[in-house]
Design a protein around this motif. Structure first.
Motif, short mmCIF file in Angstrom:
data_model
loop_
_atom_site.label_atom_id
_atom_site.label_comp_id
_atom_site.label_asym_id
_atom_site.label_seq_id
_atom_site.Cartn_x
_atom_site.Cartn_y
_atom_site.Cartn_z
N SER A 46 -7.03 22.70 -7.93
CA SER A 46 -6.10 23.46 -7.09
C SER A 46 -4.66 23.06 -7.36
N ILE A 47 -4.45 21.77 -7.54
CA ILE A 47 -3.09 21.30 -7.83
C ILE A 47 -2.62 21.90 -9.15
N THR A 48 -3.51 21.94 -10.13
CA THR A 48 -3.16 22.50 -11.44
C THR A 48 -2.72 23.95 -11.32
N ARG A 49 -3.43 24.71 -10.50
CA ARG A 49 -3.10 26.13 -10.35
C ARG A 49 -1.80 26.35 -9.59
N GLN A 50 -1.51 25.50 -8.61
CA GLN A 50 -0.40 25.79 -7.71
C GLN A 50 0.88 24.98 -7.93
N LEU A 51 0.77 23.80 -8.51
CA LEU A 51 1.95 22.94 -8.64
C LEU A 51 3.10 23.59 -9.42
N PRO A 52 2.84 24.22 -10.56
CA PRO A 52 3.96 24.86 -11.26
C PRO A 52 4.66 25.93 -10.40
N ALA A 53 3.88 26.70 -9.65
CA ALA A 53 4.47 27.74 -8.79
C ALA A 53 5.30 27.11 -7.67
N LEU A 58 10.65 25.87 -5.48
CA LEU A 58 11.64 24.89 -5.04
C LEU A 58 12.95 25.07 -5.79
N GLN A 59 12.87 25.42 -7.06
CA GLN A 59 14.09 25.64 -7.84
C GLN A 59 14.93 26.78 -7.28
N LEU A 60 14.28 27.75 -6.66
CA LEU A 60 15.03 28.87 -6.08
C LEU A 60 15.93 28.41 -4.93
N PHE A 61 15.61 27.26 -4.35
CA PHE A 61 16.37 26.77 -3.20
C PHE A 61 17.28 25.60 -3.57
N LEU A 80 5.23 13.56 -2.21
CA LEU A 80 3.90 14.01 -2.64
C LEU A 80 3.73 13.83 -4.15
N LYS A 81 4.77 14.18 -4.90
CA LYS A 81 4.70 14.03 -6.35
C LYS A 81 4.56 12.56 -6.74
N GLN A 82 5.28 11.69 -6.06
CA GLN A 82 5.17 10.25 -6.35
C GLN A 82 3.77 9.75 -6.03
N SER A 83 3.26 10.15 -4.89
CA SER A 83 1.90 9.76 -4.50
C SER A 83 0.88 10.30 -5.50
N LEU A 84 1.07 11.55 -5.88
CA LEU A 84 0.17 12.17 -6.86
C LEU A 84 0.25 11.46 -8.20
N THR A 85 1.44 11.05 -8.59
CA THR A 85 1.62 10.36 -9.87
C THR A 85 0.82 9.05 -9.89
N VAL A 86 0.94 8.27 -8.83
CA VAL A 86 0.22 6.99 -8.75
C VAL A 86 -1.29 7.24 -8.72
N GLN A 87 -1.71 8.17 -7.88
CA GLN A 87 -3.13 8.48 -7.75
C GLN A 87 -3.70 9.02 -9.05
N LEU A 88 -2.97 9.91 -9.69
CA LEU A 88 -3.42 10.52 -10.93
C LEU A 88 -3.56 9.48 -12.04
N ALA A 89 -2.58 8.59 -12.14
CA ALA A 89 -2.65 7.54 -13.17
C ALA A 89 -3.89 6.68 -12.98
N THR A 106 -9.69 17.60 -17.63
CA THR A 106 -8.79 18.64 -18.12
C THR A 106 -7.77 19.01 -17.04
N ASP A 107 -8.25 19.15 -15.81
CA ASP A 107 -7.34 19.45 -14.70
C ASP A 107 -6.34 18.31 -14.48
N MET A 108 -6.82 17.08 -14.60
CA MET A 108 -5.92 15.93 -14.45
C MET A 108 -4.82 15.97 -15.51
N CYS A 109 -5.20 16.28 -16.73
CA CYS A 109 -4.21 16.34 -17.81
C CYS A 109 -3.21 17.46 -17.58
N ARG A 110 -3.67 18.57 -17.05
CA ARG A 110 -2.76 19.68 -16.75
C ARG A 110 -1.79 19.30 -15.64
N VAL A 111 -2.28 18.58 -14.64
CA VAL A 111 -1.40 18.11 -13.57
C VAL A 111 -0.36 17.15 -14.14
N ALA A 112 -0.81 16.24 -15.00
CA ALA A 112 0.12 15.29 -15.62
C ALA A 112 1.20 16.01 -16.41
N ALA A 113 0.81 17.08 -17.09
CA ALA A 113 1.79 17.85 -17.86
C ALA A 113 2.77 18.59 -16.94
#
Length: 197
Positions: A46-53, A58-61, A80-89, A106-113
């Motif tokens: 789910s993170i992979t699908r939604q994080l880029p969007a 956020l960039q719009l604001f 959240l991104k910092q927490s995700l970074t630590v958890q993902l690693a 594969t999803d983890m790698c996409r999130v990392a990217a």
């Protein structure tokens, strides 16, 4: 009459802009709330699908960061991104150490990217160190015994490194080459070349 039409056009444009902005804000808020839940559940698909969007919304604001509420949303997403970074690693290291490669990886790698920062770079460095750990142990300068027996292993490692050359960090590669040269120098000392008769 023309002035009234112009006012209505301006009002319509402002209303459309407001509705669009509110829609983007709704998407951002929903995305941040959902992301918090997904991070907690380690739902990388789910993170992979939604994080880029979410990051795009956020960039719009960006122009509204001085508004307290927007600053809070941005800070929450950054936490959240910092927490995700630590958890993902940690999760990626655990999965790769266990050798459990699956669609989740594969999803983890996409999130990392998708994450900005050095998540991908840090993981690649860790992975390379893990892959070269045996090499480091086998070919330390003070290692004794069975060196000649391991030349074939060294050749296999060299071929593997050649295939992975684009992904290797130059400092790590330099370190490996330095140890290889030390190994060869030690072999030359222990087994000097025979003089030709």
């Amino acid at each position: 009459m023309t002035r009234d039409i112009k006012q209505l056009d301006i009002a319509k444009r402002n209303l459309t802009s407001s509705i669009t902005t509110l829609h983007h804000l709704h998407i951002l808020l929903t995305g941040v709330d959902s992301s918090a839940l997904w991070v907690e559940q380690q739902d990388y698909a789910s993170i992979t699908r939604q994080l880029p969007a979410i990051l795009k919304e956020l960039q719009l604001f960006d122009d509204f960061q001085e508004v307290e509420q927007m600053a809070r949303i941005t800070n929450r997403l950054n936490r959240l991104k910092q927490s995700l970074t630590v958890q993902l690693a940690g999760d990626m290291k655990a999965v790769f150490q266990a050798g459990q490669l699956s669609e989740r990886v594969t999803d983890m790698c996409r999130v990392a990217a998708a994450l900005e920062g050095s998540v991908k770079e840090n993981f690649c460095k860790w992975f390379i160190v893990q892959q070269l750990a045996e090499y480091t142990v086998l070919y330390v300068e003070n290692e004794k015994g069975a060196w000649l027996d391991r030349i074939e292993e060294r050749d296999v490692l060299y071929r593997m490194m050649t295939r992975r050359r684009p992904n290797l960090d130059f400092r790590l590669l330099g370190h490996a080459i330095q140890h290889t040269r030390m190994f060869e120098a030690l072999l030359n000392k222990r087994f000097p070349p025979k003089a030709k008769s």
